[in-house]
Design a protein around this motif. Structure first.
Motif, short mmCIF file in Angstrom:
data_model
loop_
_atom_site.label_atom_id
_atom_site.label_comp_id
_atom_site.label_asym_id
_atom_site.label_seq_id
_atom_site.Cartn_x
_atom_site.Cartn_y
_atom_site.Cartn_z
N TYR B 127 -14.24 -4.29 3.54
CA TYR B 127 -12.89 -4.53 4.16
C TYR B 127 -11.83 -3.74 3.31
CZ TYR B 127 -8.43 -6.96 4.91
OH TYR B 127 -7.15 -7.30 5.12
N VAL B 128 -12.04 -4.24 1.92
CA VAL B 128 -10.90 -3.19 1.07
C VAL B 128 -10.89 -1.95 1.11
CG1 VAL B 128 -10.02 -2.86 -1.18
CG2 VAL B 128 -11.00 -5.24 -0.72
N GLU B 131 -9.54 -0.75 4.56
CA GLU B 131 -7.93 -0.95 4.36
C GLU B 131 -7.36 0.03 3.65
OE1 GLU B 131 -5.61 -2.33 6.17
OE2 GLU B 131 -6.02 -4.46 6.74
N ILE B 135 -4.70 3.10 4.93
CA ILE B 135 -3.53 3.34 4.29
C ILE B 135 -3.23 4.74 3.88
CG2 ILE B 135 -1.77 2.63 2.32
CD1 ILE B 135 -3.10 -0.09 2.52
N LEU B 157 -1.20 2.71 12.49
CA LEU B 157 -1.06 1.47 11.64
C LEU B 157 -1.26 -0.08 12.22
CD1 LEU B 157 1.28 1.52 8.80
CD2 LEU B 157 0.89 -0.78 9.83
N TYR B 161 -4.31 -2.27 11.84
CA TYR B 161 -3.91 -3.80 10.89
C TYR B 161 -4.38 -4.84 11.80
CZ TYR B 161 -1.10 -6.46 8.05
OH TYR B 161 -0.87 -7.78 7.23
N THR B 165 -7.45 -7.35 10.56
CA THR B 165 -7.22 -8.96 10.19
C THR B 165 -8.28 -9.60 10.93
OG1 THR B 165 -4.81 -8.24 10.36
CG2 THR B 165 -5.50 -10.38 10.45
#
Lengths: 112, 485
Positions: B127-128, B131, B135, B157, B161, B165
């Protein structure tokens, strides 16, 4: 279980907002609400079995600390993404003079 | 100083990450070049060292079964090699242009996140990385500071996002069910709704059709090197995670919906590409189509195709992107007046031969493998998609060339060499009378379609932001329904 239900409802409100609202800022706000729903969900998962926070001078059995560690990372990432999105929104409004996603999409289809 | 071999996998993450800030500190061109080559060489050395002792498991910090579980195996090898090659050649290309130090800083961190996604087995770590890499992609796409780029980036974005989530929620629920985040140690039944919440964001990241209509605008508006990085390496990240999940309880019997979506994507991508007149958007739609092949191929053949696709798609984006930047035209009609210079056209044709699956080029190997290992309904769809690929790629080739002085451009040559080397080296595994006849028929039918059917303009309804969210939700529900049955 009631906390999980509340979290899901918050999440759904955010999701509906993204679809219905035309203004980019309101869409971003809905995204924020959705993220809050996920945070609430994680915290309620952590407290599902035991409620006592894992702090040194309390005695167990503790609530699971891992979901909270996970969610802190997610809050930080959410903060970064949201700041970036707001900067983009600001630049779009400066350059284009509108925040309506409908109008932006029409213009980009015509010009690109 | 010697470093324990057990921690080599995490070096793949650490090296580009630690070197990245130096790009911002030392801003002279020479130092930037040295740093870039140092990162690439170190990365290749680490990968080489790891191939000698594959497969290798590492738990970060030595916390056996508690730390983040990293694994370097065949899958990681293919993907890390691809990431290093694509980012290395993009850097090579970018030195000729006026890129700010920020570009190198961001792409270096991107390399680190991509490498990590290729070796990690931890759902939250994934997940990190999803993301963080996204970004970076938002900033890279918007780097031109024009409202179009900003809007394309902002659309991406918001949708991603939204998706991630949901991915995070799924990860939380999986933890609740199984008590672990380590992919290799997940046991027991996972409810279908959680599985679909987990894999649909990964499909969005992979850029397959119904969920990733962010891709055409973003990939086509970005500068040349960024397009190459995004299409060549960035979209592969979702596919590797899906391949990691295949043999776990999460996706054990559940590969059917992914195959169906992949086949749909392979076909729709080329139809949209054929009816498009903006050259960079044509290539972007091809990414959607080719990612369909990758996911339909599964962890062995799909991974090979991911590698091949990364290489030839970057080459195509380099050649076409350079041409677009030189002439300032995106439209195919306007480009027909300008025409490609000879030294660029040759490499464009090599890329096109690769993506069309012509024998002796790399696309032929992986495409034949995928087509021969998929059920019969898949074969039909994929062959149709190959015909469409040839037809829409003929549009690019038909731009034509003009005579020019011969220039040797290193990054074109590297990519073309890899395409041809892979194509010749592994041809014995797939060569047979049937595959050759098949590829010849596909090429002839494709060119006939190009000559006979005229493209129509398709309105871009699917690329609206609210429609994208609805597409996403529909895909989620479809996957859930298929899994539930």
């Amino acid at each position: 279980m009631i906390y999980i239900a509340i979290a899901v409802v918050i999440f759904a409100i955010g999701g509906i907002g993204i679809i219905w609202k035309d203004n980019i800022l309101l869409k971003l706000l809905s995204l924020g609400i959705m993220n809050a729903g996920v945070v609430a969900l994680f915290v309620s998962i952590a407290g599902l079995k035991y409620r006592i926070p894992a702090i040194l001078n309390t005695s167990g059995p503790y609530a699971d600390p891992l979901p909270q560690a996970v969610i802190i990372t997610s809050i930080v990432i959410g903060f970064a993404t949201m700041s970036l999105a707001l900067v983009f929104t600001m630049l779009i409004s400066l350059k284009k003079g509108t925040l309506s996603s409908k109008k932006l999409q029409e213009d980009i289809d015509r010009e690109h | 100083m010697s470093i324990d071999i057990q921690i080599y996998p995490s070096l793949l993450t650490l090296v580009p990450m630690l070197f990245a800030p130096l790009f911002l500190l030392f801003r002279t061109k020479l130092v930037q070049k040295l740093l870039a080559s140092l990162i690439i060489i170190l990365d290749l050395l680490i990968i080489y060292r790891l191939t000698l002792i594959m497969p290798l498991d590492e738990y970060t910090g030595g916390w056996i079964l508690r730390g983040i579980h990293l694994r370097f195996d065949n899958l990681s090898l293919i993907y890390t090699l691809l990431f290093v090659t694509v980012i290395g050649t993009s850097w090579l290309s970018s030195f000729k242009k006026n890129y700010p130090p920020l570009f190198y800083f961001l792409t270096s961190i991107l390399l680190s996140t991509l490498n990590t996604s290729a070796i990690t087995l931890d759902l939250f770590n994934i997940y990190v990385m999803l993301e963080l890499s996204s970004i970076i992609a938002y900033i890279l796409i918007a780097m031109k500071d024009n409202w179009k780029h900003l809007w394309a980036s902002l659309k991406y974005l918001m949708i991603s996002y939204f998706a991630f989530t949901m991915y995070l929620t799924a990860v939380g629920l999986i933890y609740m069910h199984t008590g672990t985040l380590d992919i290799s140690r997940i046991t027991g039944e996972i409810p279908p709704i959680i599985v679909s919440m987990l894999i649909v964001p990964l499909l969005l990241k992979s850029g397959v059709f119904p969920v990733s209509m962010w891709l055409p605008a973003a990939h086509s508006l970005a500068p040349t090197e960024v397009s190459a990085i995004l299409s060549g390496s960035f979209v592969k990240m979702g596919s590797i995670v899906i391949f990691r999940l295949i043999n776990t309880p999460i996706l054990k019997q559940a590969y059917t919906p992914i195959t169906l979506i992949a086949l749909l994507s392979a076909l729709t991508g080329v139809i949209l590409a054929y009816n498009e007149s903006n050259v960079k958007r044509i290539l972007a739609f091809h990414t959607i189509s080719q990612m369909g092949y990758v996911l339909a191929g599964g962890p062995v053949y799909g991974a090979l195709h991911a590698f091949n696709h990364g290489i030839f798609k970057s080459l195509l984006f380099f050649t076409v992107g350079d041409q677009v930047e030189e002439t300032g035209h995106y439209d195919i009609k306007a480009l027909k007046h300008a025409k490609f210079p000879m030294h660029r056209y040759i490499f464009l044709v090599i890329g096109v031969l690769g993506i069309s699956g012509v024998p002796l080029f790399s696309g032929f190997i992986s495409k034949s493998m995928i087509i021969h290992h998929i059920p019969i309904y898949g074969k039909v769809v994929l062959i149709l998609a190959s015909v469409g690929t040839v037809a829409s790629m003929s549009k690019l080739v038909s731009i034509g060339y003009r005579k020019s002085s011969i220039k040797l451009i290193p990054h074109y040559i590297i990519m073309a060499t890899i395409i041809i080397l892979v194509g010749i080296r592994y041809i014995e595994h797939v060569i047979s009378l049937w595959t050759i006849i098949e590829s010849l028929i596909v090429i002839i039918v494709g060119i006939t379609i190009f000559l006979v059917i005229h493209p129509k303009h398709i309105p871009r309804i699917l690329e609206k932001l609210d429609i994208m969210v609805i597409e996403y939700m529909l895909t989620l529900i479809t996957v859930w329904a298929i899994l539930y049955m």
